[in-house]
Structures are given as structure tokens and as C-alpha cells.
Design a protein around this motif. Structure first.
Motif, PDB file in Angstrom:
ATOM      1  N   THR A  83      -8.150 -80.274  42.323  1.00  0.00           N
ATOM      2  CA  THR A  83      -7.098 -81.212  41.934  1.00  0.00           C
ATOM      3  C   THR A  83      -5.922 -80.480  41.293  1.00  0.00           C
ATOM      4  O   THR A  83      -6.084 -79.402  40.722  1.00  0.00           O
ATOM      5  N   ALA A  84      -4.737 -81.100  41.391  1.00  0.00           N
ATOM      6  CA  ALA A  84      -3.539 -80.535  40.779  1.00  0.00           C
ATOM      7  C   ALA A  84      -2.639 -81.676  40.348  1.00  0.00           C
ATOM      8  O   ALA A  84      -2.630 -82.741  40.973  1.00  0.00           O
ATOM      9  N   LYS A  85      -1.921 -81.458  39.241  1.00  0.00           N
ATOM     10  CA  LYS A  85      -0.984 -82.483  38.779  1.00  0.00           C
ATOM     11  C   LYS A  85       0.398 -81.870  38.651  1.00  0.00           C
ATOM     12  O   LYS A  85       0.576 -80.855  37.975  1.00  0.00           O
ATOM     13  N   LEU A  86       1.362 -82.469  39.306  1.00  0.00           N
ATOM     14  CA  LEU A  86       2.746 -82.018  39.181  1.00  0.00           C
ATOM     15  C   LEU A  86       3.498 -83.041  38.344  1.00  0.00           C
ATOM     16  O   LEU A  86       3.393 -84.245  38.603  1.00  0.00           O
ATOM     17  N   SER A  87       4.247 -82.563  37.349  1.00  0.00           N
ATOM     18  CA  SER A  87       5.008 -83.485  36.506  1.00  0.00           C
ATOM     19  C   SER A  87       6.500 -83.245  36.658  1.00  0.00           C
ATOM     20  O   SER A  87       6.962 -82.116  36.568  1.00  0.00           O
ATOM     21  N   TYR A  88       7.208 -84.343  36.888  1.00  0.00           N
ATOM     22  CA  TYR A  88       8.674 -84.322  36.948  1.00  0.00           C
ATOM     23  C   TYR A  88       9.175 -85.210  35.823  1.00  0.00           C
ATOM     24  O   TYR A  88       8.377 -85.881  35.149  1.00  0.00           O
ATOM     25  N   SER A  89      10.499 -85.243  35.624  1.00  0.00           N
ATOM     26  CA  SER A  89      10.976 -85.985  34.448  1.00  0.00           C
ATOM     27  C   SER A  89      10.649 -87.479  34.542  1.00  0.00           C
ATOM     28  O   SER A  89      10.323 -88.106  33.540  1.00  0.00           O
ATOM     29  N   ASP A  90      10.722 -88.067  35.730  1.00  0.00           N
ATOM     30  CA  ASP A  90      10.528 -89.522  35.829  1.00  0.00           C
ATOM     31  C   ASP A  90       9.231 -89.972  36.478  1.00  0.00           C
ATOM     32  O   ASP A  90       8.982 -91.168  36.580  1.00  0.00           O
ATOM     33  N   PHE A  91       8.450 -89.042  36.987  1.00  0.00           N
ATOM     34  CA  PHE A  91       7.216 -89.449  37.662  1.00  0.00           C
ATOM     35  C   PHE A  91       6.244 -88.281  37.731  1.00  0.00           C
ATOM     36  O   PHE A  91       6.606 -87.142  37.458  1.00  0.00           O
ATOM     37  N   THR A  92       5.000 -88.612  38.081  1.00  0.00           N
ATOM     38  CA  THR A  92       3.990 -87.559  38.243  1.00  0.00           C
ATOM     39  C   THR A  92       3.411 -87.653  39.648  1.00  0.00           C
ATOM     40  O   THR A  92       3.533 -88.689  40.320  1.00  0.00           O
ATOM     41  N   LEU A  93       2.804 -86.571  40.058  1.00  0.00           N
ATOM     42  CA  LEU A  93       2.231 -86.540  41.397  1.00  0.00           C
ATOM     43  C   LEU A  93       0.879 -85.826  41.307  1.00  0.00           C
ATOM     44  O   LEU A  93       0.819 -84.671  40.897  1.00  0.00           O
ATOM     45  N   ASP A  94      -0.183 -86.557  41.613  1.00  0.00           N
ATOM     46  CA  ASP A  94      -1.519 -85.957  41.611  1.00  0.00           C
ATOM     47  C   ASP A  94      -1.905 -85.606  43.028  1.00  0.00           C
ATOM     48  O   ASP A  94      -1.739 -86.425  43.942  1.00  0.00           O
ATOM     49  N   MET A  95      -2.419 -84.419  43.200  1.00  0.00           N
ATOM     50  CA  MET A  95      -2.894 -84.026  44.528  1.00  0.00           C
ATOM     51  C   MET A  95      -4.359 -83.642  44.439  1.00  0.00           C
ATOM     52  O   MET A  95      -4.762 -82.881  43.565  1.00  0.00           O
TER      53      MET A  95
END
Ligand code: ATP
Ligand code: MG
Length: 413
Positions: A83-95
């Protein structure tokens, strides 16, 4: 059913571009990517939800690393879990790498094996959370819905995917209630039958897992709905026989929302939930949920202070007295008591402490007192405390007044 137009309208530009990039990258490297879970559900319902969850048939961690690098995201990976989590200023993205699960015993964490998107959807809690949208070249935008989640969304049903679901994982009992109350859906009759039947399976869950689900409830807009429902179903009582969800809790949660910072609200709700408990029950609750030390201290303080409130139940009490009664308690425990107490005098004394008294400091420091000729030692401590009390009680206001009082006290003690 193809949702490509809906996706374009639903997602803001940045996440939209991102999933297109991921789609391209995945296709080029022979992997397959899918949007899944809450976002798909909420998009079909027309609710905003930009916590993107992606399942990758392939290697999610490696793909996430490439994407994070190219899009300057904050990246956290768990290679062991794929698993991986990417964080941006307005949203997150889990892969997540697509996987199947088997349960060694009820309530245990599942054993995970690599799998297909269909395996991955089958391990999910409810049909409405078990839909995916393909990001693959040949069927981009296609809804993958092996458990008729879309029909259940239309009928407003929460439905499990197989009869053993609550036995595999009894957190789903709590989760079903949370979605039911948040979305205003009905737990589908057969699912409801199994839910009620399997409430004793709550006992198979670890404290951490129950606590995590309660925390998710406390992040809802109106957690009292789910809490009251869990009470009605006997789930709360299964966690701790003294817990209650009733009109009192509902009104106190409502009050908590109007006074608390958002970040503290979940802990404040928890304090209010244990408020009616005896100290022994609270200890059992802390143990059962494996509550971390700091938070456990706040809960203990809440009940310890509750037993002392009668000392604050007078309108004309010296500010210094309020201060010395309260300074050792955690502020959140004081806040919980301010909300829970029915006495206006107690309420205003607690609020006075929280908003003003706890910040009062003397102008003079110990060092300055020594410079005034007061020797270091117990006497210095006593004089400092007397200055502090005088300041709390508005008997001195300026540094000069403190100095005068300090010298006067020096000649006495
Ligand atoms: P929310 O809007 O509450 O965040 P969500 O659907 O995103 O809803 P999460 O708790 O973030 O819910 O979980 C993400 C997804 O993981 C869910 O949609 C569900 O498919 C799956 N999931 C989470 N917990 C479980 C569980 N205990 N059993 C099976 N699937 C689960
Ligand atoms: Mg989520």
C-alpha cells in the motif's frame, strides 16, 4: 455502464489529471488500475469525496513512487502490505495492490494474498463500497459492480457480500450502523438479521479495532445518530455494559460541536461518552479499547473532576480557589465537565478557568524576587504563589503592585 462523463464533471482538475496520468502509466507498464470504495459510492450519490482509493493489479508501491515523484506528492509506503498513500494539499490518494483475504479466525486481521480486482472487491464490507471504475485503456470509465452495489445505492440498502461477513469481521457491525445513519439508508433485511445475530462477535475484536471504528464515528457530522443506534442494537453494551447512547448524549454532543475545535472534537465526544460511567467501568472501558495512555488520562480526569464539581457549585468563589481546584486537570476533561454539568455556576466557573484563569501569570519572576532580596528557598515559592493568587483575584494588576506586595510579604514571612 460507463461513467467517464461523470468522472470529468465530478473530480476537480488536479485529481482528474492525476488519475489520467496513473491510468497512462499503469497501461504502459502492463498493470491495471481501478478507482474503488467510498469515492465511487459518493460520486454515484452526488456527494463530494475526494479521498481517492485506487486498486492496482500489479505493483501499487512502485507505481505510487513514480507518480509521487512526477507530481511532487508527500508519499508514505508500506511495501509489506503493498500500500501507498500520496498526499496533496486538497486531497489524498491511496494505492493498494489488488488482494484477496482469508480469515484465520473471526475478528483476526486477514491473511492477504495477491489477487484480481474481483478478489479485492469481494473482501469489502458492503455492496455499496464494493464497486470499482476501470482506468484501463480498453474500458476506461466502466463501472465494475459484481455485487450489485449500484442497485443497492438506488434502493438505499446496506448489504453485506456473504452471510459470514460479520463473523469474519465484526467491525462491519459498527460500520453498517455508521453508513446507515450517515446516508439515511436501511440495513437490508437479511443483512440486518445477520447483524443482530452476530452482535456477540464484537467480543472477537481487538481493542484497537473497536477504537478505530469509534473514531470514525466521531469524525461523522452527527456521531450521536450512530451512537444512539449502536445503543438501541445493544452493540454499545457489548463493548461495555455501562455505556449509553441516549438523548443526553445527543444534546451534549451537539453542545460539544458548538464549543470545540474540530481537531479536539473526537476526544471530547469520547469524554462525554464515558461521563455517566463509574470509575471502575471507565477503567474496564479503557482496557477493552486499549486506549493510549494520554487519552486514558483525560478520561480518568474527566470522572475525577466530575466527583469534585460540588466544590465549584457557588457563584461567588475566589478565582484563586477555582484555579487551585482545576490546574492539575487536563483542559479537555474540564471542557467535558463544563458541557456535562447542569449547574450554571459550575459551568461558568469551569469556563472562566478555561478561557482566562489558566493563562494568568505573575509579571515578576523568581529571579526578579531574588534581586529584590528574597533568598532562594521555600519562602520564595510561597511568595510567588501568593503573588499568583493575588493576580488571579485582581488584587494586584501591574508589576509595580506585585513588587510592593512581594516586599510586604517578605517582611512578614
Ligand atoms: P468513508 O466515507 O467513511 O471514508 P470509505 O468507504 O472511504 O467511507 P473507509 O473506512 O475509508 O471507508 O474504507 C475504505 C474502503 O475500504 C471501504 O469503502 C471498504 O470498501 C473497505 N473497508 C474498510 N473497512 C473494511 C472492513 N472492515 N471490511 C471490509 N472492507 C472494508
Ligand atoms: Mg475513506
Amino acid at each position: 455502464m460507463n461513467l467517464v462523463i461523470q468522472i470529468e464533471h465530478y473530480l476537480p482538475q488536479q485529481p482528474l489529471q492525476l488519475i489520467k496520468t496513473i491510468s497512462k502509466q499503469a497501461n504502459q507498464s502492463g498493470q491495471r488500475a481501478y478507482l474503488v470504495g467510498g469515492m465511487v459510492r459518493d460520486m454515484i450519490l452526488g456527494y463530494a469525496n475526494f479521498d481517492l482509493d485506487l486498486v492496482i493489479e500489479g505493483n501499487a508501491v512502485k507505481l505510487a513512487q513514480q507518480i509521487a515523484k512526477a507530481s511532487q506528492a508527500k508519499l508514505i509506503t508500506h511495501p509489506r502490505f503493498g500500500t501507498a498513500k500520496l498526499s496533496y494539499s486538497d486531497f489524498t490518494l491511496d494505492m493498494t495492490t489488488a488482494r484477496g483475504e482469508t480469515y484465520a479466525r473471526p475478528g483476526a486481521l486477514p491473511e492477504v494474498t495477491p489477487g484480481t480486482i474481483n478478489d479485492d472487491l469481494f473482501r469489502r464490507d458492503f455492496s455499496i463500497n464494493a464497486m470499482a471504475i476501470s482506468l484501463n485503456k480498453n474500458n476506461y470509465g466502466e463501472l465494475i459492480d459484481p455485487h450489485q452495489g449500484k442497485t443497492d445505492l438506488e434502493n438505499r440498502f446496506i448489504r453485506i457480500l456473504h452471510p459470514g461477513s460479520f463473523i469474519d469481521d465484526a467491525t462491519r457491525i459498527i460500520r453498517a450502523t455508521r453508513y446507515e445513519q450517515r446516508l439515511g439508508f436501511e440495513i437490508e433485511p437479511q443483512t440486518f438479521q445477520l447483524l443482530k445475530q452476530n452482535i456477540p462477535m464484537i467480543d472477537t475484536l481487538s481493542g484497537d479495532r473497536i477504537r478505530h471504528e469509534l473514531e470514525l464515528i466521531f469524525r461523522e457530522e452527527y456521531p450521536e445518530f450512530a451512537i444512539n443506534r449502536l445503543n438501541q442494537l445493544g452493540v454499545l453494551q457489548r463493548i461495555n455494559s455501562s455505556l449509553k447512547g441516549d438523548r443526553w448524549i445527543a444534546s451534549k454532543f451537539d453542545e460539544a460541536r458548538s464549543v470545540s475545535k474540530l481537531s479536539q472534537l473526537p476526544s471530547l465526544y469520547l469524554c462525554l461518552l464515558v461521563y455517566p460511567l463509574q470509575e471502575e467501568d471507565n477503567e474496564r472501558f479503557i482496557q477493552r479499547l486499549n486506549i493510549p495512555t494520554k487519552l486514558a488520562q483525560v478520561l480518568r480526569d474527566t470522572l475525577r473532576l466530575k466527583s469534585q464539581l460540588h466544590l465549584l457549585d457557588k457563584p461567588s468563589i475566589k478565582h484563586s480557589e477555582i484555579y487551585y481546584l482545576l490546574y492539575e486537570y487536563k483542559p479537555l476533561a474540564i471542557q467535558a465537565n463544563a458541557i456535562a454539568s447542569e449547574s450554571p455556576a459550575v459551568h461558568s466557573n469551569l469556563e472562566l478557568f478555561l478561557t482566562k484563569l489558566r493563562y494568568v501569570r505573575t509579571t515578576l519572576t523568581g529571579k526578579e524576587l531574588i534581586n529584590l532580596g528574597i533568598p532562594a528557598g521555600p519562602q520564595l515559592g510561597e511568595i510567588l504563589q501568593a503573588l499568583h493568587a493575588a493576580k488571579l483575584n485582581n488584587e494586584v494588576k501591574t508589576g509595580a503592585e506585585e513588587k510592593r506586595l512581594a516586599l510586604l510579604l517578605k517582611s512578614y514571612v
